[in-house]
Design an enzyme around this catalytic site. Structure first.
Site, PDB file in Angstrom:
ATOM      1  CG  HIS A  38      50.576 -47.307 -51.660  1.00 57.34           C
ATOM      2  ND1 HIS A  38      51.720 -46.941 -52.330  1.00 57.34           N
ATOM      3  CD2 HIS A  38      50.046 -46.156 -51.172  1.00 57.34           C
ATOM      4  CE1 HIS A  38      51.865 -45.623 -52.250  1.00 57.34           C
ATOM      5  NE2 HIS A  38      50.868 -45.125 -51.564  1.00 57.34           N
TER       6      HIS A  38
ATOM      7  CG  LEU B  73      66.020 -63.134 -51.320  1.00 57.08           C
ATOM      8  CD1 LEU B  73      66.986 -62.538 -52.343  1.00 57.08           C
ATOM      9  CD2 LEU B  73      64.590 -63.066 -51.861  1.00 57.08           C
TER      10      LEU B  73
ATOM     11  CG  ASP C 155      58.381 -43.429 -57.760  1.00 54.88           C
ATOM     12  OD1 ASP C 155      57.325 -43.254 -57.132  1.00 54.88           O
ATOM     13  OD2 ASP C 155      59.069 -42.482 -58.199  1.00 54.88           O
TER      14      ASP C 155
HETATM   15  C1  FPP Z   1      56.193 -44.788 -54.172  1.00 55.14           C
HETATM   16  O1  FPP Z   1      55.144 -44.596 -55.085  1.00 55.14           O
HETATM   17  C2  FPP Z   1      55.863 -45.915 -53.331  1.00 55.14           C
HETATM   18  C3  FPP Z   1      55.833 -45.902 -51.977  1.00 55.14           C
HETATM   19  C4  FPP Z   1      56.170 -44.719 -51.176  1.00 55.14           C
HETATM   20  C5  FPP Z   1      55.428 -47.079 -51.226  1.00 55.14           C
HETATM   21  C6  FPP Z   1      55.962 -48.338 -51.752  1.00 55.14           C
HETATM   22  C7  FPP Z   1      55.315 -49.446 -51.063  1.00 55.14           C
HETATM   23  C8  FPP Z   1      54.960 -50.601 -51.645  1.00 55.14           C
HETATM   24  C9  FPP Z   1      55.218 -50.914 -53.054  1.00 55.14           C
HETATM   25  C10 FPP Z   1      54.342 -51.676 -50.854  1.00 55.14           C
HETATM   26  C11 FPP Z   1      55.110 -51.947 -49.594  1.00 55.14           C
HETATM   27  C12 FPP Z   1      54.824 -53.279 -49.104  1.00 55.14           C
HETATM   28  C13 FPP Z   1      55.439 -53.844 -48.067  1.00 55.14           C
HETATM   29  C14 FPP Z   1      55.167 -55.255 -47.811  1.00 55.14           C
HETATM   30  C15 FPP Z   1      56.361 -53.153 -47.179  1.00 55.14           C
HETATM   31  P1  FPP Z   1      54.310 -43.254 -55.004  1.00 55.14           P
HETATM   32  O2  FPP Z   1      53.186 -43.463 -54.064  1.00 55.14           O
HETATM   33  O3  FPP Z   1      55.211 -42.109 -54.664  1.00 55.14           O
HETATM   34  O4  FPP Z   1      53.798 -43.142 -56.472  1.00 55.14           O
HETATM   35  P2  FPP Z   1      53.578 -41.790 -57.311  1.00 55.14           P
HETATM   36  O5  FPP Z   1      54.941 -41.172 -57.490  1.00 55.14           O
HETATM   37  O6  FPP Z   1      53.006 -42.282 -58.593  1.00 55.14           O
HETATM   38  O7  FPP Z   1      52.635 -40.938 -56.524  1.00 55.14           O
END
Ligand code: FPP
Length: 253
Positions: free
Chosen positions: A50, A144, A33
Site C-alpha cells: 500500500h 485536475l 489493485d
Molecule cells: C487493492 O489492493 C488496494 C487497496 C484496497 C488500497 C489501495 C490504496 C492505495 C493504492 C493507496 C491509497 C493512498 C491514498 C493517498 C488514499 P489489494 O490490497 O487488494 O491487493 P491484493 O489483491 O494483491 O491483495
C-alpha cells in the site's frame, strides 16, 4: 489472454508523444489493485504494498495533469475493505494523511483540486481532518480534479441516492414521472463530475468490485496484469493510447 485488451507489450510505450492531444480522456478512473500480492512476492507485509502504491499515485497524478486530464478518480478504499484485518485498515486510513502531508503544497501549486467520493461518517477523525483540509485548501483550483473514492461502494451510493429522491418526492419537490438519468446522476456521490471515459484496473482482475456501476455504463475498460505498485507512467500512457483507438458508439452504429 490480456493481450486482446491492448495492442502492444505492456509498458513498452515511451513518453506521451504518441498520444493525440485532441482525444485525451476527460475522466480516468483507476481500480488500484495488487498491492498485497506485490508485497507478498517480496516477502513484505501487505502494508508495504500500500505504501508503494501511494508513491505510484504521485506519479500518475503528475502525468494526468501534464496530459490535461480533467478528472482522475482513484479507488482507494471500498465499503467492503473494512473486512480486512484491523492493522491493515488502520494503515490504509493513515495513507490519505501521509499523502496529503507531503503532496498538498505541490497539488495546490499545480492547481489540482482534491475531492472525495464516499461516506465520510465511518472514517476516523484524523482521516476526515486531513481530507477536509485538502478539499478546503484546493477548492478554488480549476486544474485536475483528484478524486479519491474513499469508503465508497456503488450499491451503497445508489441506495442513498434512492432515499434522497424518495424524500424529494415525499416533500412534493419532485414528481415520479420527472425522474430521469440526470435526476439519478445528480444524486450520486459523484455529483457534478462527468462519467469516466476510461477505467483502468491493475493486477489482472477483470471485475468492477462495486465501483461506479452507474457512471461506468459507457466507459472504455483497460485491464493490465501489472500490479499497482509496478504501474508506471508508460502503462498509463499505453492505456490512453488504447483508449484513443477505441470507437465509442454509445449504443449507436
Ligand atoms: C487493492 O489492493 C488496494 C487497496 C484496497 C488500497 C489501495 C490504496 C492505495 C493504492 C493507496 C491509497 C493512498 C491514498 C493517498 C488514499 P489489494 O490490497 O487488494 O491487493 P491484493 O489483491 O494483491 O491483495
Amino acid at each position: 489472454m490480456l493481450k486482446k485488451w491492448t495492442n502492444r507489450k505492456e509498458g513498452e510505450t515511451n513518453g506521451s508523444l504518441d498520444l493525440d492531444p485532441r482525444n485525451i480522456p476527460n475522466h480516468v478512473a483507476i481500480i488500484m489493485d495488487g498491492n498485497g500480492r506485490w508485497a507478498k512476492k517480496r516477502g513484505l507485509p501487505r502494508i508495504a504494498g500500500h505504501r508503494e502504491g501511494m508513491n505510484v499515485i504521485k506519479k500518475i497524478v503528475k502525468k494526468s495533469n501534464q496530459l490535461g486530464i480533467r478528472t482522475l478518480t482513484l479507488y482507494a478504499f471500498s465499503t467492503e475493505n473494512w473486512k480486512r484485518p484491523k492493522p491493515e485498515v488502520d494503515f490504509l486510513m493513515r495513507l490519505p494523511e501521509r499523502f496529503l502531508k507531503s503532496e498538498l503544497p505541490k497539488l495546490t501549486e499545480e492547481n489540482v483540486q482534491v475531492r472525495i467520493t464516499g461516506s465520510k461518517e465511518a472514517l476516523p477523525t484524523h482521516t476526515i481532518n486531513a481530507v477536509e483540509k485538502a478539499i478546503e485548501d484546493t477548492k478554488n483550483n480549476d486544474g485536475l480534479i483528484l478524486n479519491f473514492a474513499l469508503n465508497y461502494g456503488s450499491r451503497h451510493e445508489m441506495i442513498e441516492a434512492m432515499k434522497q429522491v424518495y424524500k424529494e418526492i415525499d416533500r412534493g419537490r419532485l414528481a415520479v414521472d420527472e425522474i430521469d438519468e440526470k435526476t439519478v446522476s445528480s444524486h450520486l456521490m459523484t455529483g457534478d463530475l462527468s462519467d469516466p471515459d476510461l477505467l483502468i484496473r491493475t493486477s489482472g482482475e477483470i471485475r468492477l468490485s462495486n465501483f461506479m456501476l452507474w457512471q461506468l455504463a459507457y466507459s472504455e475498460f483497460w485491464f493490465t496484469e501489472t500490479l499497482w505498485p509496478d504501474f508506471t507512467e508508460n502503462h498509463f500512457n499505453e492505456a490512453i493510447q488504447v483508449y484513443q483507438k477505441r470507437i465509442r458508439r454509445y449504443g449507436g452504429v
